[in-house]
Design a protein around this motif. Structure first.
Motif, PDB file in Angstrom:
ATOM      1  N   MET A   1       0.723  -1.085  -0.029  1.00 14.15           N
ATOM      2  CA  MET A   1       0.172   0.428   0.414  1.00 14.15           C
ATOM      3  C   MET A   1       0.728   1.430  -0.307  1.00 14.15           C
ATOM      4  SD  MET A   1      -3.238   0.751   2.718  1.00 14.15           S
ATOM      5  CE  MET A   1      -3.263   2.556   3.049  1.00 14.15           C
ATOM      6  N   PRO A   2       0.723   1.840  -0.566  1.00 12.60           N
ATOM      7  CA  PRO A   2       1.672   3.680  -0.947  1.00 12.60           C
ATOM      8  C   PRO A   2       0.944   4.037   0.399  1.00 12.60           C
ATOM      9  CG  PRO A   2      -0.466   3.176  -2.904  1.00 12.60           C
ATOM     10  CD  PRO A   2      -0.134   1.916  -2.337  1.00 12.60           C
ATOM     11  N   LYS A   3       2.352   5.031   0.615  1.00 17.05           N
ATOM     12  CA  LYS A   3       2.515   5.636   1.986  1.00 17.05           C
ATOM     13  C   LYS A   3       1.867   6.926   1.439  1.00 17.05           C
ATOM     14  CE  LYS A   3       5.776   8.227   4.843  1.00 17.05           C
ATOM     15  NZ  LYS A   3       6.939   8.923   4.992  1.00 17.05           N
ATOM     16  N   VAL A   4       0.518   7.401   1.937  1.00 19.40           N
ATOM     17  CA  VAL A   4       0.502   8.319   1.594  1.00 19.40           C
ATOM     18  C   VAL A   4       0.718   9.318   2.439  1.00 19.40           C
ATOM     19  CG1 VAL A   4      -2.127   9.540   2.543  1.00 19.40           C
ATOM     20  CG2 VAL A   4      -2.119   7.531   2.449  1.00 19.40           C
ATOM     21  N   VAL A   5       0.923  11.014   1.622  1.00 22.11           N
ATOM     22  CA  VAL A   5       2.321  11.995   1.660  1.00 22.11           C
ATOM     23  C   VAL A   5       0.694  12.970   1.656  1.00 22.11           C
ATOM     24  CG1 VAL A   5       3.629  13.268   0.762  1.00 22.11           C
ATOM     25  CG2 VAL A   5       3.733  11.269   0.448  1.00 22.11           C
ATOM     26  N   GLN A  64      -2.996  20.282 -11.087  1.00 19.13           N
ATOM     27  CA  GLN A  64      -4.055  19.296 -11.576  1.00 19.13           C
ATOM     28  C   GLN A  64      -4.998  19.432 -10.460  1.00 19.13           C
ATOM     29  OE1 GLN A  64      -1.321  16.574 -11.445  1.00 19.13           O
ATOM     30  NE2 GLN A  64      -0.723  16.241 -13.817  1.00 19.13           N
ATOM     31  N   PRO A  65      -6.089  18.531 -10.530  1.00 17.01           N
ATOM     32  CA  PRO A  65      -7.053  18.360 -10.306  1.00 17.01           C
ATOM     33  C   PRO A  65      -7.103  17.548  -8.595  1.00 17.01           C
ATOM     34  CG  PRO A  65      -8.254  17.869 -12.286  1.00 17.01           C
ATOM     35  CD  PRO A  65      -6.301  17.969 -12.095  1.00 17.01           C
ATOM     36  N   ASN A  66      -7.798  18.016  -7.448  1.00 20.68           N
ATOM     37  CA  ASN A  66      -7.360  17.458  -6.403  1.00 20.68           C
ATOM     38  C   ASN A  66      -6.041  17.606  -5.865  1.00 20.68           C
ATOM     39  OD1 ASN A  66     -10.131  16.660  -6.017  1.00 20.68           O
ATOM     40  ND2 ASN A  66      -9.842  15.329  -7.576  1.00 20.68           N
ATOM     41  N   TRP A  67      -4.699  19.060  -5.925  1.00 22.79           N
ATOM     42  CA  TRP A  67      -3.521  18.780  -6.022  1.00 22.79           C
ATOM     43  C   TRP A  67      -3.433  18.580  -4.443  1.00 22.79           C
ATOM     44  CZ3 TRP A  67      -1.444  22.718  -3.151  1.00 22.79           C
ATOM     45  CH2 TRP A  67      -2.445  23.575  -2.863  1.00 22.79           C
ATOM     46  N   ARG A  68      -4.192  18.386  -3.315  1.00 20.13           N
ATOM     47  CA  ARG A  68      -3.769  18.712  -2.228  1.00 20.13           C
ATOM     48  C   ARG A  68      -4.184  16.931  -1.387  1.00 20.13           C
ATOM     49  NH1 ARG A  68      -6.828  23.340  -1.759  1.00 20.13           N
ATOM     50  NH2 ARG A  68      -5.698  25.172  -0.765  1.00 20.13           N
ATOM     51  N   GLU A  69      -4.580  15.845  -2.696  1.00 24.84           N
ATOM     52  CA  GLU A  69      -4.385  14.716  -2.173  1.00 24.84           C
ATOM     53  C   GLU A  69      -4.159  14.420  -2.811  1.00 24.84           C
ATOM     54  OE1 GLU A  69      -8.670  13.802  -2.255  1.00 24.84           O
ATOM     55  OE2 GLU A  69      -9.414  15.629  -1.375  1.00 24.84           O
ATOM     56  N   ALA A  70      -3.256  12.750  -1.796  1.00 29.08           N
ATOM     57  CA  ALA A  70      -1.994  11.930  -2.894  1.00 29.08           C
ATOM     58  C   ALA A  70      -2.777  10.853  -4.186  1.00 29.08           C
ATOM     59  CB  ALA A  70      -1.708  11.152  -2.636  1.00 29.08           C
ATOM     60  N   ASN A  71      -2.657  11.163  -4.864  1.00 28.74           N
ATOM     61  CA  ASN A  71      -3.275  10.066  -6.183  1.00 28.74           C
ATOM     62  C   ASN A  71      -2.344   8.522  -5.518  1.00 28.74           C
ATOM     63  OD1 ASN A  71      -0.812   9.538  -7.093  1.00 28.74           O
ATOM     64  ND2 ASN A  71      -0.622  11.075  -8.741  1.00 28.74           N
ATOM     65  N   GLU A  72      -3.377   7.774  -6.781  1.00 30.59           N
ATOM     66  CA  GLU A  72      -3.238   5.911  -7.112  1.00 30.59           C
ATOM     67  C   GLU A  72      -1.560   6.046  -6.813  1.00 30.59           C
ATOM     68  OE1 GLU A  72      -3.163   7.692 -10.943  1.00 30.59           O
ATOM     69  OE2 GLU A  72      -4.918   7.374  -9.401  1.00 30.59           O
ATOM     70  N   LYS A  73      -0.435   6.346  -6.864  1.00 30.05           N
ATOM     71  CA  LYS A  73       0.296   6.560  -7.242  1.00 30.05           C
ATOM     72  C   LYS A  73       0.962   6.808  -5.893  1.00 30.05           C
ATOM     73  CE  LYS A  73       1.526   8.165 -10.583  1.00 30.05           C
ATOM     74  NZ  LYS A  73       2.572   8.125 -11.886  1.00 30.05           N
ATOM     75  N   GLY A  74      -0.161   7.512  -5.380  1.00 33.72           N
ATOM     76  CA  GLY A  74       0.901   8.174  -3.368  1.00 33.72           C
ATOM     77  C   GLY A  74       1.150   9.243  -3.025  1.00 33.72           C
ATOM     78  N   GLY A 102      14.847  19.678  -6.875  1.00 33.90           N
ATOM     79  CA  GLY A 102      13.848  18.762  -6.090  1.00 33.90           C
ATOM     80  C   GLY A 102      13.387  18.725  -4.458  1.00 33.90           C
ATOM     81  N   LEU A 103      12.416  18.519  -4.537  1.00 39.84           N
ATOM     82  CA  LEU A 103      11.739  18.752  -3.223  1.00 39.84           C
ATOM     83  C   LEU A 103      12.932  18.313  -1.865  1.00 39.84           C
ATOM     84  CD1 LEU A 103       9.787  19.863  -0.820  1.00 39.84           C
ATOM     85  CD2 LEU A 103       8.092  18.363  -1.378  1.00 39.84           C
ATOM     86  N   ALA A 104      12.692  16.461  -2.857  1.00 36.50           N
ATOM     87  CA  ALA A 104      13.435  15.706  -1.816  1.00 36.50           C
ATOM     88  C   ALA A 104      15.409  15.344  -1.405  1.00 36.50           C
ATOM     89  CB  ALA A 104      13.389  14.042  -2.574  1.00 36.50           C
ATOM     90  N   GLN A 105      15.396  16.605  -2.100  1.00 34.61           N
ATOM     91  CA  GLN A 105      16.858  17.361  -1.969  1.00 34.61           C
ATOM     92  C   GLN A 105      16.674  17.910  -0.872  1.00 34.61           C
ATOM     93  OE1 GLN A 105      19.644  17.363  -4.871  1.00 34.61           O
ATOM     94  NE2 GLN A 105      21.205  18.278  -3.652  1.00 34.61           N
ATOM     95  N   PRO A 110      15.022  12.008   1.533  1.00 36.66           N
ATOM     96  CA  PRO A 110      15.389  10.858   0.070  1.00 36.66           C
ATOM     97  C   PRO A 110      14.157   9.783  -0.241  1.00 36.66           C
ATOM     98  CG  PRO A 110      16.435  10.822   2.158  1.00 36.66           C
ATOM     99  CD  PRO A 110      16.029  11.810   2.451  1.00 36.66           C
ATOM    100  N   ASP A 111      13.362   9.657   0.609  1.00 38.11           N
ATOM    101  CA  ASP A 111      12.630   8.490  -0.070  1.00 38.11           C
ATOM    102  C   ASP A 111      11.181   9.507  -1.013  1.00 38.11           C
ATOM    103  OD1 ASP A 111      14.488   6.798   1.314  1.00 38.11           O
ATOM    104  OD2 ASP A 111      13.172   6.804   3.079  1.00 38.11           O
ATOM    105  N   TYR A 112      11.281  10.720  -0.345  1.00 35.29           N
ATOM    106  CA  TYR A 112       9.826  10.926  -1.267  1.00 35.29           C
ATOM    107  C   TYR A 112       9.624  10.968  -2.739  1.00 35.29           C
ATOM    108  CZ  TYR A 112       6.574  14.651  -2.509  1.00 35.29           C
ATOM    109  OH  TYR A 112       5.200  15.034  -2.605  1.00 35.29           O
ATOM    110  N   GLN A 113       8.637  10.645  -2.744  1.00 34.01           N
ATOM    111  CA  GLN A 113       8.582  10.410  -4.379  1.00 34.01           C
ATOM    112  C   GLN A 113       7.506  11.498  -5.570  1.00 34.01           C
ATOM    113  OE1 GLN A 113       9.534   7.442  -5.854  1.00 34.01           O
ATOM    114  NE2 GLN A 113      11.037   8.027  -4.297  1.00 34.01           N
ATOM    115  N   THR A 114       7.725  11.854  -5.778  1.00 35.77           N
ATOM    116  CA  THR A 114       6.988  12.733  -7.118  1.00 35.77           C
ATOM    117  C   THR A 114       6.956  13.325  -8.268  1.00 35.77           C
ATOM    118  OG1 THR A 114       6.505  15.108  -7.543  1.00 35.77           O
ATOM    119  CG2 THR A 114       9.251  14.911  -7.081  1.00 35.77           C
ATOM    120  N   ASP A 115       6.592  13.144  -9.045  1.00 36.68           N
ATOM    121  CA  ASP A 115       6.101  13.276 -10.694  1.00 36.68           C
ATOM    122  C   ASP A 115       6.921  14.512 -10.834  1.00 36.68           C
ATOM    123  OD1 ASP A 115       4.705  11.668 -10.710  1.00 36.68           O
ATOM    124  OD2 ASP A 115       2.709  11.923 -10.413  1.00 36.68           O
TER     125      ASP A 115
END
Length: 154
Positions: A1-5, A64-74, A102-105, A110-115
């Motif tokens: 299950m993807p981590k909810v961000v 993008q729509p619903n930008w405050r809520e994690a999508n199906e990829k988390g 990038g935000l992760a850096q 370091p584990d933050y995932q983003t498109d």
């Protein structure tokens, strides 16, 4: 299950990393790094934004729509860069750092995932500044003033 961000998680990460506008500083004036009143820089930024940013953040900076809520990829969808989003809540240097590295850096997550791609090998510092200047040029005067105040709090 993807981590909810959540947006709150990201923002707290930025604050915890001490990014109150002290990273990537070049100009300590209250106006900051961006040049939304420079017509040549804004014109260049408009082109760069259209080529590099609009596909996700929208032609009209609407995000993008619903930008405050994690999508199906988390992952969080691309936020708006207009006055309805949170872009203007961050000092110029933070916006520059997120775009370039990038935000992760910059938030030491370091584990933050983003498109969102990292642009350090795609755009020059001047091109990043131009794109961000274009974004700021589109904000209403009151929002620009509040953003200037954010830069002055460095």
């Amino acid at each position: 299950m993807p981590k909810v961000v959540t947006l709150a998680t990201i923002l707290s990460g930025l604050l915890a990393a001490g990014l109150g506008g002290m990273l990537y500083a070049r100009d300590r004036s209250p106006a900051g790094l961006l040049r939304p009143d420079d017509k040549a820089i804004v014109a260049q930024g408009k082109i760069i934004y259209a080529e590099q940013c609009a596909s996700c953040h929208g032609d009209n900076l609407e995000g993008q729509p619903n930008w405050r809520e994690a999508n199906e990829k988390g992952r969080l969808p691309a936020p708006p860069h207009d006055e309805t989003g949170h872009t203007w809540h961050h000092a110029d240097e933070v916006l520059f750092g997120v775009t370039k590295y990038g935000l992760a850096q910059i938030a030491n997550m370091p584990d933050y995932q983003t498109d969102m791609p990292v642009f350090k090998d795609v755009l020059s510092d001047e091109e990043i500044t131009a794109a961000l200047s274009y974004i700021k040029s589109r904000w209403p005067a009151q929002i620009r003033q509040m953003h200037d105040q954010r830069n002055a709090m460095k």
